[in-house]
Write a protein that holds these residues in place. Sequence first.
Motif, PDB file in Angstrom:
ATOM      1  N   UNK A 389       0.815  -1.208   0.000  1.00  0.00           N
ATOM      2  CA  UNK A 389       0.000   0.000   0.000  1.00  0.00           C
ATOM      3  C   UNK A 389       0.852   1.262   0.000  1.00  0.00           C
ATOM      4  N   UNK A 390       0.323   2.308  -0.612  1.00  0.00           N
ATOM      5  CA  UNK A 390       1.001   3.575  -0.806  1.00  0.00           C
ATOM      6  C   UNK A 390       0.850   4.424   0.461  1.00  0.00           C
ATOM      7  N   UNK A 391       1.975   4.767   1.151  1.00  0.00           N
ATOM      8  CA  UNK A 391       1.931   5.527   2.403  1.00  0.00           C
ATOM      9  C   UNK A 391       2.661   6.844   2.192  1.00  0.00           C
ATOM     10  N   UNK A 392       2.004   7.938   2.586  1.00  0.00           N
ATOM     11  CA  UNK A 392       2.560   9.277   2.393  1.00  0.00           C
ATOM     12  C   UNK A 392       2.708  10.019   3.718  1.00  0.00           C
ATOM     13  N   UNK A 393       3.771  10.814   3.814  1.00  0.00           N
ATOM     14  CA  UNK A 393       3.953  11.774   4.893  1.00  0.00           C
ATOM     15  C   UNK A 393       3.960  13.163   4.247  1.00  0.00           C
ATOM     16  N   UNK A 394       2.808  13.808   4.275  1.00  0.00           N
ATOM     17  CA  UNK A 394       2.675  15.103   3.602  1.00  0.00           C
ATOM     18  C   UNK A 394       3.516  16.183   4.286  1.00  0.00           C
ATOM     19  N   UNK A 395       3.820  15.990   5.583  1.00  0.00           N
ATOM     20  CA  UNK A 395       4.648  16.973   6.304  1.00  0.00           C
ATOM     21  C   UNK A 395       6.129  16.618   6.257  1.00  0.00           C
ATOM     22  N   UNK A 396       6.461  15.538   5.532  1.00  0.00           N
ATOM     23  CA  UNK A 396       7.863  15.105   5.390  1.00  0.00           C
ATOM     24  C   UNK A 396       8.508  14.876   6.748  1.00  0.00           C
ATOM     25  N   UNK A 397       7.745  14.267   7.677  1.00  0.00           N
ATOM     26  CA  UNK A 397       8.243  14.086   9.049  1.00  0.00           C
ATOM     27  C   UNK A 397       8.519  12.627   9.397  1.00  0.00           C
ATOM     28  N   UNK A 398       8.682  11.785   8.399  1.00  0.00           N
ATOM     29  CA  UNK A 398       9.061  10.394   8.644  1.00  0.00           C
ATOM     30  C   UNK A 398      10.547  10.321   9.028  1.00  0.00           C
ATOM     31  N   UNK A 399      10.846   9.514  10.052  1.00  0.00           N
ATOM     32  CA  UNK A 399      12.221   9.318  10.480  1.00  0.00           C
ATOM     33  C   UNK A 399      12.625   7.859  10.272  1.00  0.00           C
ATOM     34  N   UNK A 400      13.716   7.660   9.588  1.00  0.00           N
ATOM     35  CA  UNK A 400      14.192   6.306   9.302  1.00  0.00           C
ATOM     36  C   UNK A 400      14.429   5.542  10.600  1.00  0.00           C
ATOM     37  N   UNK A 401      13.927   4.288  10.642  1.00  0.00           N
ATOM     38  CA  UNK A 401      14.104   3.431  11.813  1.00  0.00           C
ATOM     39  C   UNK A 401      12.890   3.384  12.713  1.00  0.00           C
ATOM     40  N   UNK A 403       9.136   2.606  13.950  1.00  0.00           N
ATOM     41  CA  UNK A 403       8.177   1.534  13.654  1.00  0.00           C
ATOM     42  C   UNK A 403       6.918   2.167  13.051  1.00  0.00           C
ATOM     43  N   UNK A 404       6.497   1.622  11.932  1.00  0.00           N
ATOM     44  CA  UNK A 404       5.351   2.154  11.196  1.00  0.00           C
ATOM     45  C   UNK A 404       4.235   1.117  11.192  1.00  0.00           C
ATOM     46  N   UNK A 405       3.021   1.547  11.447  1.00  0.00           N
ATOM     47  CA  UNK A 405       1.844   0.680  11.298  1.00  0.00           C
ATOM     48  C   UNK A 405       1.146   1.045   9.997  1.00  0.00           C
ATOM     49  N   UNK A 406       0.987   0.065   9.128  1.00  0.00           N
ATOM     50  CA  UNK A 406       0.330   0.307   7.837  1.00  0.00           C
ATOM     51  C   UNK A 406      -1.089   0.827   8.086  1.00  0.00           C
ATOM     52  N   UNK A 407      -1.503   1.920   7.434  1.00  0.00           N
ATOM     53  CA  UNK A 407      -2.828   2.503   7.694  1.00  0.00           C
ATOM     54  C   UNK A 407      -3.979   1.776   6.994  1.00  0.00           C
ATOM     55  N   UNK A 408      -3.679   0.812   6.131  1.00  0.00           N
ATOM     56  CA  UNK A 408      -4.737   0.153   5.359  1.00  0.00           C
ATOM     57  C   UNK A 408      -5.439  -0.912   6.200  1.00  0.00           C
ATOM     58  N   UNK A 409      -6.771  -0.915   6.155  1.00  0.00           N
ATOM     59  CA  UNK A 409      -7.583  -1.795   6.989  1.00  0.00           C
ATOM     60  C   UNK A 409      -7.296  -3.273   6.749  1.00  0.00           C
ATOM     61  N   UNK A 410      -6.956  -3.620   5.517  1.00  0.00           N
ATOM     62  CA  UNK A 410      -6.700  -5.040   5.203  1.00  0.00           C
ATOM     63  C   UNK A 410      -5.280  -5.471   5.529  1.00  0.00           C
ATOM     64  N   UNK A 411      -4.520  -4.580   6.195  1.00  0.00           N
ATOM     65  CA  UNK A 411      -3.133  -4.903   6.546  1.00  0.00           C
ATOM     66  C   UNK A 411      -2.875  -4.630   8.022  1.00  0.00           C
ATOM     67  N   UNK A 412      -2.664  -3.366   8.382  1.00  0.00           N
ATOM     68  CA  UNK A 412      -2.427  -2.932   9.781  1.00  0.00           C
ATOM     69  C   UNK A 412      -1.161  -3.563  10.400  1.00  0.00           C
ATOM     70  N   UNK A 413      -0.253  -4.070   9.569  1.00  0.00           N
ATOM     71  CA  UNK A 413       0.965  -4.661  10.093  1.00  0.00           C
ATOM     72  C   UNK A 413       2.016  -3.573  10.350  1.00  0.00           C
ATOM     73  N   UNK A 414       2.944  -3.895  11.256  1.00  0.00           N
ATOM     74  CA  UNK A 414       3.989  -2.931  11.579  1.00  0.00           C
ATOM     75  C   UNK A 414       5.295  -3.352  10.920  1.00  0.00           C
ATOM     76  N   UNK A 415       6.136  -2.346  10.661  1.00  0.00           N
ATOM     77  CA  UNK A 415       7.427  -2.599  10.023  1.00  0.00           C
ATOM     78  C   UNK A 415       8.350  -1.417  10.325  1.00  0.00           C
ATOM     79  N   UNK A 416       9.636  -1.589  10.028  1.00  0.00           N
ATOM     80  CA  UNK A 416      10.624  -0.529  10.162  1.00  0.00           C
ATOM     81  C   UNK A 416      11.345  -0.323   8.833  1.00  0.00           C
TER      82      UNK A 416
END
Length: 416
Positions: A389-401, A403-416
Amino acid sequence: MAECEKLRISKEFLAHYKWPVAFRKTVHDRCYCNRCYPSSGQDTFLVGGHTYVVPRGWIRLGVNVDEAFARHHNVWKEWVNCYHGTSIESAKSIVEHRQLLLPRDTTLDGEKLQIRPGHIPEEYYFFTTPTIKYAALDCYACTYSFTSPGDGRHYKIKVALQCKQKSDSFLVQAETVGAQQKNQIICSHIPNDQLEWKTQQRSAIMPYGLMLEIKYDSNATDDNNSNSSDNTRNLRKFDCAHCLQPYIWGNDAYVEGKVISCPHANCKRKFQQLCCPHCSGSIVWRSANYKEGTITTCPHDDCRKTFQQLSCPHCSASMHWKDANYKAGTVTTCPHGNCKKKFQQINCPHCFGFIAWKDANYKEGTVTTCPHVNCKKKFQHMNCPCCFGFIMWKDANYKKGLRITCPYENCKKTFQ
């Protein structure tokens, strides 16, 4: 108002098959394409006590009728509307005989009619239907390959007749093509058990329109795409979505999906156009707000399928994902033989503008500045490694490393 392209092609088709001019009633010509019969129009009407389904996507060419007969029997007010799938040759014969003939009847030319191969034997009836969907099935309606002398493009054209039928002259029965056993619905407006009408009353059916379904043949090579002349190669003809005036783009000037400015001095408005890769139907954005790469649903009632489309940033050729499974940001190889170059593409989450990396050197997660002059905003993007799934940070505030939770209802898995 400029004549619809499909009407023009249908008239060329009739001329090619030498349709009798004496039996044409041009005042009753009617186009039911998406432009000429908008989606806001009714899908059905009650005619003669039965549901009449509007033949969306088809063209009707008027046929001369016996008006004295029609007035005497009050045909236009009391008889039902129906369709009969056929061939152009049989349609011509039916109109010349002024009625449908039964199997075993003899025509004016002395030919004895037989039941068509593949049809139910010993069924000596006429068969009609209240919906063009059933009449258009391949077992009833013949399909012809046709090259337009006007634009050199190749089309597939199906043939049927539109008729008036005396309302108490036929028996209603279920479809006979096995759709029920396969749990298939042929028409959303008429149940499968009411799709077929049969009668033996010859004079109870009056044809009044030749129906043609015209679709672009995407598997054929257009005459104007041949290498015989640089001046005629890649010609594209469209009517402006606003003023409806025609214009021809030559020498690869037209790019599918890109913003088009009407060249006519009294218009100059912008729009976008592309063809659905499933049904070949034309799709127009009058507000020029189409964004390449987004999932698009075909607006044509006989399709409604989804797809995605991009233009290669190297050769400008159009690419389609018929399963709508394109993932923005992935490295893509142009499939066209004269290109085969790689690139990456995403749409800016602020202005939705098309951004391409022709060297395929885009890295997910990096801060990107939109190159479009009316935007210039920053953002970050990545695809979920689990569902893509396509994930965007419109404020460009993503930091490498992180933990991210996928926002899509059919996924919701976490990753780094």
